[in-house]
Design an enzyme around this catalytic site. Structure first.
Site, mmCIF file in Angstrom:
data_model
loop_
_atom_site.group_PDB
_atom_site.id
_atom_site.type_symbol
_atom_site.label_atom_id
_atom_site.label_comp_id
_atom_site.label_asym_id
_atom_site.label_seq_id
_atom_site.Cartn_x
_atom_site.Cartn_y
_atom_site.Cartn_z
ATOM 1 N N ASP A 13 -5.609 -15.163 -3.297
ATOM 2 C CA ASP A 13 -4.711 -15.122 -4.452
ATOM 3 C C ASP A 13 -5.456 -15.522 -5.723
ATOM 4 O O ASP A 13 -6.375 -16.347 -5.666
ATOM 5 C CB ASP A 13 -3.534 -16.083 -4.185
ATOM 6 C CG ASP A 13 -2.361 -15.831 -5.106
ATOM 7 O OD1 ASP A 13 -2.388 -14.835 -5.863
ATOM 8 O OD2 ASP A 13 -1.419 -16.642 -5.075
ATOM 9 N N ASN A 61 3.796 -6.161 -1.811
ATOM 10 C CA ASN A 61 2.920 -5.742 -2.920
ATOM 11 C C ASN A 61 3.271 -4.352 -3.479
ATOM 12 O O ASN A 61 2.843 -3.993 -4.572
ATOM 13 C CB ASN A 61 1.440 -5.754 -2.503
ATOM 14 C CG ASN A 61 0.854 -7.156 -2.413
ATOM 15 O OD1 ASN A 61 -0.061 -7.405 -1.644
ATOM 16 N ND2 ASN A 61 1.391 -8.092 -3.199
#
Ligand code: FPP
Length: 233
Positions: A13, A61
């Protein structure tokens, strides 16, 4: 001697924030993120990690802007074609988890080729979670058990946690020992929820593009110092 983790998973991330800090487009962060993934895969191999699982694209996503999704898919193609081939020369086997067969046909073909080409490698395993969601994975496992019950092949009372674990895509891998998330966020984001039951967790502030061998080595050292009791004393 301290224990070293056999199976490490990483939630990569912070690519977007890495780019933002440099006044660069988000894709520049993802591009650097792919480079980091490759370096960390080599580092894991050097440091004796048997299995490295990377969360490359989650089922959530898809909610990102089309341009970013297609950019990420392009980077994945490059990673599979170029980086996985290089890693294969060092004996790394590729495994992909998640609903990757639902991705674009050209990417599916590239993945199938890479899986075939690396199938015989034994130095280590790189698992890429692609179009992956842990709840969907667990649901699929439970659904298969329900079908067995319906067919009369299994008694509901006979179902154990092991039955569910055996139906997960990770059934052939060693248990997850260490889960790392970069960029300071402290959540699992639908990643390896079942598998993380007894995993050590490490949340580091470093943004993924800045993560590297030294930090992986530190994480592995830290793991060796912690005592895992699996609910015992
Ligand atoms: C998080 O950054 C990362 C992702 C959404 C996944 C994409 C990961 C890569 C491109 C690196 C590795 C790729 C491969 C092929 C192994 P973010 O966009 O959520 O960052 P932010 O939270 O700072 O915006």
């Amino acid at each position: 001697m301290s224990a070293s983790p056999r199976h490490v998973a990483i939630i990569m991330d912070g690519n977007g924030r890495w780019a933002k800090k440099r006044f660069l487009p988000r894709m520049a962060g993802h591009k650097k993120g792919v480079e980091t993934a490759k370096q960390v895969a080599y580092a894991a191999l050097d440091l004796g990690v048997e299995v490295l699982t990377l969360y490359a694209f989650s089922t959530e996503n898809w909610a990102r802007p089309d341009e970013e999704v297609s950019g990420l898919m392009g980077l994945l193609k490059i990673f599979i074609q170029r980086d996985v081939r290089e890693l294969s020369e060092r004996g790394v086997r590729l495994k992909v988890i998640g609903n990757w067969r639902a991705l674009a046909p050209d990417l599916v073909v590239l993945i199938e080729d890479a899986l075939t080409q690396t199938a015989g490698n034994t130095a280590s395993t790189l698992v890429i979670a692609l179009n992956y969601g842990s709840q969907a994975e667990i649901t699929a496992s439970v659904r298969r058990l329900a079908e067995q019950v319906k067919a009369g092949a299994l008694e509901p009372d006979a179902i154990t946690a092991d039955h569910i674990a055996q139906g997960l895509e990770t059934a052939d891998l060693p248990p997850l020992d260490l889960l790392i998330r970069t960029s300071g966020e402290v959540r699992l984001s639908n990643f390896l929820l079942w598998q993380a039951a007894y995993a050590e967790m490490l949340f580091v502030e470093t943004l993924w593009p800045d993560f590297g061998k030294a930090e992986l080595a530190a994480a592995l050292d830290g793991f060796g110092e912690r005592e895992r009791r699996y609910g015992g004393l």
